[in-house]
Design a protein around this motif. Sequence first.
Motif, PDB file in Angstrom:
ATOM      1  N   VAL A  78       0.689  -1.246   0.080  1.00  0.00           N
ATOM      2  CA  VAL A  78      -0.153   0.046   0.048  1.00  0.00           C
ATOM      3  C   VAL A  78       1.112   1.294  -0.027  1.00  0.00           C
ATOM      4  O   VAL A  78       1.913   1.146   0.476  1.00  0.00           O
ATOM      5  CB  VAL A  78      -1.038   0.109   1.298  1.00  0.00           C
ATOM      6  N   CYS A  79       0.391   2.383  -0.401  1.00  0.00           N
ATOM      7  CA  CYS A  79       1.121   3.702  -0.282  1.00  0.00           C
ATOM      8  C   CYS A  79       0.277   4.434   0.774  1.00  0.00           C
ATOM      9  O   CYS A  79      -0.786   3.750   1.489  1.00  0.00           O
ATOM     10  CB  CYS A  79       0.897   4.480  -1.707  1.00  0.00           C
ATOM     11  N   PRO A  80       1.124   5.418   1.177  1.00  0.00           N
ATOM     12  CA  PRO A  80       0.511   6.342   2.654  1.00  0.00           C
ATOM     13  C   PRO A  80      -0.955   6.519   2.348  1.00  0.00           C
ATOM     14  O   PRO A  80      -1.409   6.911   3.118  1.00  0.00           O
ATOM     15  CB  PRO A  80       1.584   7.231   2.413  1.00  0.00           C
ATOM     16  N   LYS A  81      -1.293   6.837   1.040  1.00  0.00           N
ATOM     17  CA  LYS A  81      -2.745   7.409   0.974  1.00  0.00           C
ATOM     18  C   LYS A  81      -3.709   6.107   0.880  1.00  0.00           C
ATOM     19  O   LYS A  81      -4.868   6.392   0.590  1.00  0.00           O
ATOM     20  CB  LYS A  81      -3.036   8.037  -0.821  1.00  0.00           C
ATOM     21  N   GLY A  82      -3.139   4.961   1.080  1.00  0.00           N
ATOM     22  CA  GLY A  82      -4.223   3.899   1.063  1.00  0.00           C
ATOM     23  C   GLY A  82      -4.331   3.046  -0.284  1.00  0.00           C
ATOM     24  O   GLY A  82      -5.256   2.141  -0.354  1.00  0.00           O
ATOM     25  N   HIS A  83      -3.671   3.525  -1.274  1.00  0.00           N
ATOM     26  CA  HIS A  83      -4.126   2.733  -2.515  1.00  0.00           C
ATOM     27  C   HIS A  83      -3.233   1.368  -2.593  1.00  0.00           C
ATOM     28  O   HIS A  83      -2.187   1.442  -1.924  1.00  0.00           O
ATOM     29  CB  HIS A  83      -3.474   3.499  -3.839  1.00  0.00           C
ATOM     30  N   SER A  84      -4.102   0.502  -2.711  1.00  0.00           N
ATOM     31  CA  SER A  84      -3.456  -1.092  -2.558  1.00  0.00           C
ATOM     32  C   SER A  84      -3.140  -1.707  -3.833  1.00  0.00           C
ATOM     33  O   SER A  84      -3.910  -1.511  -4.643  1.00  0.00           O
ATOM     34  CB  SER A  84      -4.534  -1.764  -1.801  1.00  0.00           C
ATOM     35  N   ILE A 114       6.524   1.797  -6.292  1.00  0.00           N
ATOM     36  CA  ILE A 114       6.090   3.329  -6.296  1.00  0.00           C
ATOM     37  C   ILE A 114       4.357   3.106  -6.748  1.00  0.00           C
ATOM     38  O   ILE A 114       4.220   2.804  -7.816  1.00  0.00           O
ATOM     39  CB  ILE A 114       6.882   4.217  -7.272  1.00  0.00           C
ATOM     40  N   CYS A 115       3.685   4.157  -6.051  1.00  0.00           N
ATOM     41  CA  CYS A 115       2.328   3.963  -6.317  1.00  0.00           C
ATOM     42  C   CYS A 115       1.915   4.689  -7.835  1.00  0.00           C
ATOM     43  O   CYS A 115       2.328   5.666  -8.038  1.00  0.00           O
ATOM     44  CB  CYS A 115       1.359   4.739  -5.330  1.00  0.00           C
ATOM     45  N   ASP A 116       1.251   3.889  -8.535  1.00  0.00           N
ATOM     46  CA  ASP A 116       0.943   4.446 -10.173  1.00  0.00           C
ATOM     47  C   ASP A 116       0.084   5.654  -9.822  1.00  0.00           C
ATOM     48  O   ASP A 116       0.127   6.476 -10.792  1.00  0.00           O
ATOM     49  CB  ASP A 116       0.047   3.341 -10.895  1.00  0.00           C
ATOM     50  N   ILE A 117      -0.927   5.700  -8.680  1.00  0.00           N
ATOM     51  CA  ILE A 117      -1.918   6.818  -8.684  1.00  0.00           C
ATOM     52  C   ILE A 117      -1.445   8.096  -8.124  1.00  0.00           C
ATOM     53  O   ILE A 117      -1.345   9.007  -8.876  1.00  0.00           O
ATOM     54  CB  ILE A 117      -3.042   6.190  -7.895  1.00  0.00           C
ATOM     55  N   CYS A 118      -0.704   7.848  -7.081  1.00  0.00           N
ATOM     56  CA  CYS A 118       0.030   9.061  -6.336  1.00  0.00           C
ATOM     57  C   CYS A 118       1.401   9.330  -6.540  1.00  0.00           C
ATOM     58  O   CYS A 118       1.918  10.464  -5.955  1.00  0.00           O
ATOM     59  CB  CYS A 118      -0.600   9.374  -5.152  1.00  0.00           C
ATOM     60  N   GLY A 119       2.145   8.157  -7.009  1.00  0.00           N
ATOM     61  CA  GLY A 119       3.785   8.568  -6.845  1.00  0.00           C
ATOM     62  C   GLY A 119       4.152   8.082  -5.457  1.00  0.00           C
ATOM     63  O   GLY A 119       5.462   8.220  -5.347  1.00  0.00           O
TER      64      GLY A 119
HETATM   65 ZN   LIG Z   1      -0.920   6.064  -3.771  1.00  0.00          ZN
END
Ligand SMILES: [Zn+2]
Length: 228
Positions: free
Chosen positions: A139-145, A158-163
Amino acid sequence: MAKIKKIAKNKQNIKVIVMGPPVSGKGTQARLLAETLDIPHVSVGQLLHEIARDKKHPLAEEVAKYVNAGKMIPDEDLVNSLIRQRVRQDDCQDGYILDGYPRSIGQAKFLAENLSFNYVYLINVSDEIIIERVVGRRVCPKGHSWHLKYLPTRRAGICDICGGKLFQRKDDTKKIVQDRLKIYHEEMDKIISFYRRQGLLVKINGDQHVEEVFRDTVKVVVDDLLKK
Ligand SMILES: [Zn+2]
């Protein structure tokens, strides 16, 4: 889909329980089925959260004690009566999908004595796959899984949505999942046999993708409705 809703409305009273182990996607299946049949999705977890936040509810304080601590309410009679109240409301008169309940054989017996059901769906996922789903989750710190194998990001870590930088939740370990599965099986295996004996159990292969699981789930209801 509109056709399914129409067929379902004409027959009325489709009452379903959706069960499954952690990360089986049972909540998603319950929601999709409720939308398709145009009846309420009664998620017991969500219901208890709503009661806990409802300042006017006489049991709000009592329920909040457990919900806010992330604990199960030990008083089964209390949960039973809250659920019975919920499914007796007007919007549930044409049927409903119950999710997150029963969690014990005592609750299953209570349901059998008080309410009738058409189907008990078990979204069946093997323990190996559950462990793999949880241990590979990032997960990323914003909770994208994401998932290392099933839903990888374009750039590793690295999160695709928020980096944001991906990490593994501290509960997402093999040991913790195995412990949760052990508790799940202790109680749920008894509930599953109970529903099998009643002839209500419908096992769905939950190892597949969400869309395939849903196709199998909805097919059982639609086939039955068309037969009537
Ligand atoms: Zn994210």
